[in-house]
Design an enzyme around this catalytic site. Structure first.
Site, PDB file in Angstrom:
ATOM      1  N   ASP A   1      -4.724   4.092  -7.033  1.00 51.46           N
ATOM      2  CA  ASP A   1      -3.270   4.079  -6.818  1.00 51.46           C
ATOM      3  C   ASP A   1      -2.615   2.938  -7.593  1.00 51.46           C
ATOM      4  O   ASP A   1      -2.092   3.126  -8.684  1.00 51.46           O
ATOM      5  CB  ASP A   1      -2.959   3.975  -5.327  1.00 51.46           C
ATOM      6  CG  ASP A   1      -3.303   5.252  -4.577  1.00 51.46           C
ATOM      7  OD1 ASP A   1      -2.988   6.333  -5.085  1.00 51.46           O
ATOM      8  OD2 ASP A   1      -3.894   5.163  -3.488  1.00 51.46           O
TER       9      ASP A   1
ATOM     10  N   ASN B   1       0.828  -1.209   0.000  1.00 55.31           N
ATOM     11  CA  ASN B   1       0.000   0.000   0.000  1.00 55.31           C
ATOM     12  C   ASN B   1       0.865   1.262   0.000  1.00 55.31           C
ATOM     13  O   ASN B   1       2.090   1.214  -0.035  1.00 55.31           O
ATOM     14  CB  ASN B   1      -0.954  -0.019   1.203  1.00 55.31           C
ATOM     15  CG  ASN B   1      -0.203  -0.131   2.521  1.00 55.31           C
ATOM     16  OD1 ASN B   1       0.980   0.193   2.609  1.00 55.31           O
ATOM     17  ND2 ASN B   1      -0.881  -0.602   3.556  1.00 55.31           N
TER      18      ASN B   1
ATOM     19  N   ARG C   1      -1.357  12.675  -2.474  1.00 56.14           N
ATOM     20  CA  ARG C   1      -0.165  11.855  -2.683  1.00 56.14           C
ATOM     21  C   ARG C   1       1.101  12.692  -2.840  1.00 56.14           C
ATOM     22  O   ARG C   1       2.171  12.295  -2.404  1.00 56.14           O
ATOM     23  CB  ARG C   1      -0.348  10.979  -3.924  1.00 56.14           C
ATOM     24  CG  ARG C   1      -1.505   9.986  -3.811  1.00 56.14           C
ATOM     25  CD  ARG C   1      -1.268   8.973  -2.701  1.00 56.14           C
ATOM     26  NE  ARG C   1      -2.370   8.019  -2.645  1.00 56.14           N
ATOM     27  CZ  ARG C   1      -3.375   8.098  -1.787  1.00 56.14           C
ATOM     28  NH1 ARG C   1      -3.399   9.097  -0.903  1.00 56.14           N
ATOM     29  NH2 ARG C   1      -4.329   7.205  -1.782  1.00 56.14           N
TER      30      ARG C   1
ATOM     31  N   ASP D   1      -9.204   1.204  -3.519  1.00 57.03           N
ATOM     32  CA  ASP D   1     -10.016   2.302  -4.030  1.00 57.03           C
ATOM     33  C   ASP D   1      -9.936   2.452  -5.539  1.00 57.03           C
ATOM     34  O   ASP D   1     -10.717   3.196  -6.130  1.00 57.03           O
ATOM     35  CB  ASP D   1      -9.594   3.619  -3.363  1.00 57.03           C
ATOM     36  CG  ASP D   1      -9.891   3.611  -1.864  1.00 57.03           C
ATOM     37  OD1 ASP D   1     -10.924   3.042  -1.478  1.00 57.03           O
ATOM     38  OD2 ASP D   1      -9.079   4.168  -1.100  1.00 57.03           O
ATOM     39  N   GLY D   2      -8.960   1.827  -6.153  1.00 54.74           N
ATOM     40  CA  GLY D   2      -8.878   1.858  -7.601  1.00 54.74           C
ATOM     41  C   GLY D   2      -8.235   3.099  -8.175  1.00 54.74           C
ATOM     42  O   GLY D   2      -8.452   3.400  -9.360  1.00 54.74           O
TER      43      GLY D   2
ATOM     44  N   CYS E   1      -7.697  -2.429  -7.011  1.00 57.00           N
ATOM     45  CA  CYS E   1      -7.028  -2.591  -5.721  1.00 57.00           C
ATOM     46  C   CYS E   1      -8.077  -2.306  -4.657  1.00 57.00           C
ATOM     47  O   CYS E   1      -9.161  -2.888  -4.682  1.00 57.00           O
ATOM     48  CB  CYS E   1      -5.810  -1.703  -5.616  1.00 57.00           C
ATOM     49  SG  CYS E   1      -6.099   0.045  -5.968  1.00 57.00           S
TER      50      CYS E   1
END
Length: 849
Positions: free
Chosen positions: A453, A362, A494, A450-451, A448
């Protein structure tokens, strides 16, 4: 290898002093510089910010806020002036005011900063009188750690620190420099139009061009036989982090899409991000399904939507296409998400589609790995933040004598950072997806948690491998804008920028990070001894993570494996990342397309793509952003790297440019090739210039040859004319002499001495003789011949005896024309006499009467 010898004849730099000299405040201590000299330089240059208002290095709307004089850049032992502007920290060398790149960093690129005071260690009793060293450590998001040293007993460090607190952490996104600068000449066209144009290309409708009128009236919902563009999210009511338009199967209605979105986290339902032309295979993306802890939750609409990706194969009408579901997370993480309502699909509910887990960690693991890599490079680099080289710190070179290949070949040499292992996992997952689509013509659904990253990393890298268009400048822009910007990668969180709601979740720690398992430098040790918090605790409460940087690093690994497949160079990626991290442009602000529209980013800020395009257009020759090895004909298909080649190395142009700049330059083969191309281009230009000169000389020689031929012909004609004139002259002379006269020809030049001198050369140069003839007058005089000459002429003697104009003294009374007149009469008489003498007289003519 022997350590480098310190230079002689001048003050030694900081890195050549021993530890005892450093800690005991000897002559090598940075705070024993000639501060009086620096004070005089400060007084001469002026202490107000107005003295730097006209610096040529300042950008548009950039203004100086705080100044610091006599500051030392500890990394390189350079003294200079530190300026804090509304955009960056500027470090200028003393005297020349040249910008020092290592000490110059944009404010938005700063991850954290802290100030510290190191007490000088001394064994004597007067140790309390030694002033502490006042340092300011700045850690950047671009792999550098900078340390500035300030003069003791001044408030310069406090002023700089307070300015950084205000400027590096703005309360609102509108307080960033990019809004103060405005779009300038780098205007940003509507990104929605570019997104639609990319959709049209994927649907095979490239002839159609998007426009604002099309967006406003909703006429952009084009389709082909399999897929269509939906405007269901035009107001962002369906999903706030999805774009206003996306591609879905043609067989799925908007009502079914509304039902399916509730089964996915953040309502990020499965949509198409890329489709293979001709075959019908697609790459789809979504967030995790909300199956719950027991993984027993289902959605018929979601299953129908996913099943629609399994279109029929072109060759076999009755056989359906195979579908893979790729989960980017480790399996244990996917199961743990089930406790919070998430999880992963069950293969039995999706036509027995295989579920593959890629095991990518992650965002928190990536952040810690990146921090450890940065500390490792700073510790072992040539320009370390403690001012000492790795040789003096560890009594030996730690990178195999500075050999980049030996340093980067083994992952173990990078300590326990794990950065290259994460890169390898991303590359392996993307290569697996690309192989399923290219080899098996299968469809792949990627997600993944949340879709936004790991999902974005995988699908965009797989598209880059499959579609050669994305390996061009225009295609790379379309790829980033589609998969990263439009589909809601949270760049503000990010990258650590303020978002639309305020300052955001990113917190700038004021303490330095721990060095992990590496030995700490004196700077880090002193800061930690002050009770600083570690990087793990400071970052645990925010969402900062170098996800996009990790993807760009993966792209550079592909470029290393396929150096001829990309139109752009690694230097382009470095400059692209610098522009992104600096927040100079507005393309990557906010967390979604919706937020950027609310902030009117496209109208208020400049465009990074326009800036990079302008840089390339200004280059007279091949720009550094262009790949000199690019061969589009050779790599016009998918790139499918074998598993054995997926062994990443450090990206030298980015990772080593601050810590070890010399090795970064040595590793950049494009620079060497570009230098050779520039030299070759110069030689080509010289060759072309020489050929043009040869052609000019050849043409001149041909012209001269033709002119010489004409001159020869004229010379021959002149000689023939001269011969005829000579004959006529001789005939006239004899005729005149027969009358007892002689003829004299005299030439009188119009010009004086120069032409008179040239008369001597008339016989050798006909052209010169003609030119002189044009400037000369010929006069003819006739005079009586001398006695001796006349005695030889019988006709002349008769003429003299019969001439009535001759005096007793022998002088002619009419010298000019008389003799000529009488001579003509004499000739006539003589002719008559001769004719009469030739007559035959017969006696019969005289008859008697």
């Amino acid at each position: 290898m022997t350590p480098p010898r310190p230079p002689s004849g001048r003050q030694r730099p900081l890195r050549y002093y021993s530890d005892s000299e450093r800690t005991e405040g000897g002559s090598g201590s940075w705070d024993t510089l000639e501060w009086n000299k620096l004070d005089s330089q400060q007084t001469a240059s002026g202490s107000s910010s107005t003295s730097f208002a006209n610096l040529s290095c300042l950008l548009e709307s950039e203004r100086v806020i705080v100044e610091g004089y006599g500051v030392v850049l500890i990394n390189t032992d350079e003294a200079g002036t530190l300026l804090v502007t509304n955009f960056r920290i500027l470090f200028l060398s003393e005297g020349t005011r040249k910008v020092i790149p290592l000490g110059t960093i944009p404010l938005a690129t700063i991850e954290k900063f802290n100030k510290t005071a190191l007490k000088v260690q001394s064994n004597n009793r007067q140790s309390d009188k030694n002033p502490p060293r006042r340092l300011l450590q700045v850690t950047g998001k671009d792999m550098r750690i900078i340390v500035y040293g300030f003069r003791p007993k001044t408030k310069q460090r406090r002023s700089v620190f307070d300015a950084l607190l205000r400027c590096t952490k703005p309360e609102r996104v509108w307080d960033l420099y990019t809004f103060a600068c405005g779009p300038s000449k780098f205007g940003n066209a509507n990104p929605k139009e570019r997104l639609l144009n990319e959709y049209f290309r994927l649907l095979g409708k490239s002839s159609v061009r998007a426009s604002m009128d099309m967006i406003e009236d909703g006429s952009f919902t084009l389709e082909n036989e399999l897929w269509r563009i939906s405007d269901l999210n035009s107001n962002y009511n369906l999903c706030q982090t999805y774009p206003f338009a996306f591609m879905v199967p043609k067989s799925i209605s908007d009502e079914e899409l509304l039902q399916a979105c509730s089964f996915r986290a953040k309502c990020r339902l499965p949509v198409i991000t890329w489709c293979q032309p001709g075959s019908g295979a697609v790459i789809a993306r979504s967030s995790q399904p909300l199956v719950g802890l027991m993984m027993n939750m289902r959605s018929n609409f979601d299953e129908k939507l996913v099943a629609a990706f399994c279109t029929q194969l072109g060759a076999n009408k009755g056989e359906r296409r195979k579908l893979y579901i790729a989960d980017a997370r480790p399996r244990k993480n996917a199961l743990a998400n089930g406790a919070m309502g998430g999880g992963s699909e069950s293969s039995s509910n999706y036509f027995q589609s295989p579920i593959v887990f890629f095991g990518i960690d992650n965002i928190h693991a990536m952040r810690e790995s990146y921090s450890r890599l940065r500390d490792y490079l700073d510790m072992h680099g040539a320009t370390s933040s403690d001012g000492r080289s790795s040789f003096l710190r560890h009594t030996g070179w730690t990178w195999g004598g500075g050999n980049l290949s030996s340093m980067s070949a083994s992952v173990s040499l990078l300590g326990d950072s794990g950065w290259l292992i994460h890169i390898q996992n991303v590359l392996a997952g993307a290569a697996w997806i690309a192989a399923r689509v290219a080899v098996e013509s299968a469809s792949v659904l990627v997600h993944c948690s949340d879709g936004w990253d790991r999902t974005t990393q995988l699908v965009s890298l797989a598209c880059l491998m499959l579609d050669p268009y994305y390996r061009t400048f225009a295609g790379f822009q379309a790829l980033v804008e589609k998969d990263w910007l439009a589909f809601g990668h949270p760049f503000s969180d990010r990258v650590g920028m303020p978002n639309i709601s305020g300052s955001g979740n990113f917190d700038l720690p004021r303490q330095s990070s721990s060095a992990g398992s590496y030995p700490s430098s004196p700077v880090r040790q002193s800061t930690q001894s002050g009770g600083s918090q570690s990087s793990s605790s400071s970052h645990a409460q925010n969402n900062y993570s170098p996800i996009f940087m990790q993807w760009v690093d993966s792209v550079s690994q592909l470029m290393r494996m396929y150096p001829c497949a990309f139109e752009f160079s690694p230097t382009f990626l470095v400059d692209f990342m610098d522009c992104l991290l600096s927040c100079r442009f507005g393309n990557f602000l906010c967390n979604s397309e919706k937020e950027r529209q609310q902030c009117a980013i496209a109208e208020a800020c400049g465009c990074i793509w326009a800036y990079l395009t302008d840089l390339r257009s200004l280059a007279t020759t091949s720009h550094v952003h262009c790949n000199p090895f690019y061969d589009p004909l050779k790599y016009d298909g998918p790139l499918l790297p074998p598993a054995a080649s997926l062994s990443p190395t450090l990206w030298p142009q980015f990772h080593l440019r601050w810590a070890c700049p010399e090795e970064a330059k040595a590793a950049d083969i494009e620079v060497q090739c570009r230098a050779m191309r520039a030299k070759y281009s110069k030689m080509q230009k010289d060759k072309e210039a020489t050929e043009r000169r040869v052609d000019e000389i050849s043409f001149a020689m041909e012209s001269l040859s033709a002119e010489l031929l004409r001159e020869r012909r004229m010379s021959w004609s002149a000689r023939e004319s001269a011969k005829r004139a000579t004959k006529e002259y001789r005939a006239l002379t004899r005729a005149v002499q027969s009358l007892g006269c002689k003829v004299n020809f005299t030439t009188s030049d119009v010009e004086d001495a120069p032409l008179e001198n040239n008369n001597n050369n008339n016989n050798s140069n006909p052209r010169r003789r003609d030119r002189q003839g044009n400037n000369s007058d010929v006069s003819v005089s006739i005079s009586l011949m001398s006695e001796e000459n006349r005695s030889e002429n019988q006709v002349g003697r008769v003429c003299e005896a019969l001439c009535p104009l001759r005096t007793r003294e022998g002088v002619c009374r009419w010298p000019e024309a008389g003799c000529a007149h009488l001579g003509s009469q004499f000739v006539g008489l003589k002719t008559n006499f001769d004719a009469f003498d030739r007559l035959s007289i017969h006696e019969s003519y005289f008859k008697s009467e």
